[in-house]
Design a protein around this motif. Sequence first.
Motif, short mmCIF file in Angstrom:
data_model
loop_
_atom_site.label_atom_id
_atom_site.label_comp_id
_atom_site.label_asym_id
_atom_site.label_seq_id
_atom_site.Cartn_x
_atom_site.Cartn_y
_atom_site.Cartn_z
N ARG A 286 0.83 -1.21 0.00
CA ARG A 286 0.00 0.00 0.00
C ARG A 286 0.87 1.26 0.00
NH1 ARG A 286 -5.34 1.21 1.01
NH2 ARG A 286 -5.66 3.42 1.54
N ALA A 287 1.97 1.23 0.72
CA ALA A 287 2.86 2.38 0.76
C ALA A 287 3.42 2.71 -0.62
CB ALA A 287 4.00 2.13 1.75
N GLN A 288 3.84 1.68 -1.37
CA GLN A 288 4.41 1.97 -2.69
C GLN A 288 3.35 2.27 -3.73
OE1 GLN A 288 6.84 -1.42 -3.66
NE2 GLN A 288 5.12 -2.64 -4.40
N ARG A 289 2.11 1.86 -3.49
CA ARG A 289 1.02 2.29 -4.37
C ARG A 289 0.68 3.76 -4.12
NH1 ARG A 289 -3.45 -1.84 -2.86
NH2 ARG A 289 -4.74 -0.67 -4.38
N THR A 290 0.90 4.22 -2.89
CA THR A 290 0.67 5.63 -2.57
C THR A 290 1.80 6.49 -3.10
OG1 THR A 290 -0.50 4.95 -0.55
CG2 THR A 290 0.20 7.24 -0.68
N PHE A 291 3.04 6.07 -2.87
CA PHE A 291 4.22 6.77 -3.39
C PHE A 291 5.08 5.74 -4.11
CE2 PHE A 291 3.04 9.60 0.12
CZ PHE A 291 3.12 10.84 -0.51
N PRO A 292 4.95 5.60 -5.43
CA PRO A 292 5.66 4.54 -6.17
C PRO A 292 7.16 4.52 -5.96
CG PRO A 292 3.93 5.49 -7.53
CD PRO A 292 3.99 6.33 -6.29
#
Length: 379
Positions: A286-292
Amino acid sequence: MSRDYDVAVVGGGLLGSAIAWGLGRLGKAVAVLDEGDIVKRASRANFALVWVQSKGLGLPAYTAWTVRAAAAWGRLAAELRDQTGLDVGLQQNGGFHITLGEAEYGRRADLVARMHNQVGATDHRMEMLPAAEIGRMLPGVGPEVSGGSFCPLDGHVNSLRTYRAFHAGMRALGVDYLPERPVSALAREGGEFRLATPAGEVRAQRIVLAAGNANQTLAPMVGLAAPMGPTRGQIIVTERTEPFLPHPLSTLRQTDEGTVMIGDSKEDALDDRAVNPGITAVMADRAQRTFPHLARLNVVRTWSGIRVMPRDGFPIYDQSATHPGAFVACCHSGVTLASNHAFEIARMVAAGALEPALVGAFSVRRFEGADARTGSGYY
């Protein structure tokens, strides 16, 4: 150990330390009885947010109490810095709860509306923002971000430095910190409290139980109750990276040291000796979907911790009718509410009584049924 104190605070985490520091600045003779750093206390595992968003759905008084704490945090940080020379790293320029996809956005918008529409609601200034506005304020968000809520009262701190500042401040104020002294028994005799510890007995005119989930065992010894429902949470910390996040998120923040903290899991398991890789993977995804761009960072550590959590999620502040001078304080938001504990709860304990509006909002009487909630809220 033969010294008598005005107040004995049981528990030396962020909650107990804030209250003890506040009592010390009021000139009280205070002892803090603590298990010590050998214990994996909740304070070491917190996410360090000063957070108003979403606080108080179902109990508007909690919103008011949280707004009050957020407004006082600048004063607390300044007093700690002036007294100890330690900068707790307070950044309070607003925070976000990000949504991914339209369904999440709709659910979040519904929650914001319900909080605004509560009878007796306090203006918490939380508002929904579309994806375009989120992108302007948080450059680098991913294409799945559909928007989110923003509250200008939100922020974060360096929680370990805050904890250190409270303890340095306590020493300067003459507060006695007594580690490796867990309290095994409490009694009120001859107009004073006697607290049994492995290193001997401590006596005090008043006591504050601020021992987290252990309050559930200690409170009945002095005619109080602390119904708790602890949960486990996990946190991920990445390597340091260049500054990119000007505002904290409810599940992601960049610390003043440059690392990125990711977290927000809630589990029924109460074993904090290990982490659940499946949950860690979901948080990281979820973190990398928010900030790739976070996908390129290395994880340097991860851990789990047991939250101090009253059964309904709201704070408990109470005083004993059968043992005058005994108080209990339980809450999940030890960082957010630290200013209230240092300034307001300490003041009330020093005066010998909690204010009626506070008890009306946060007493354990609320667990007796909906009709037990009295008062329109604590302002």
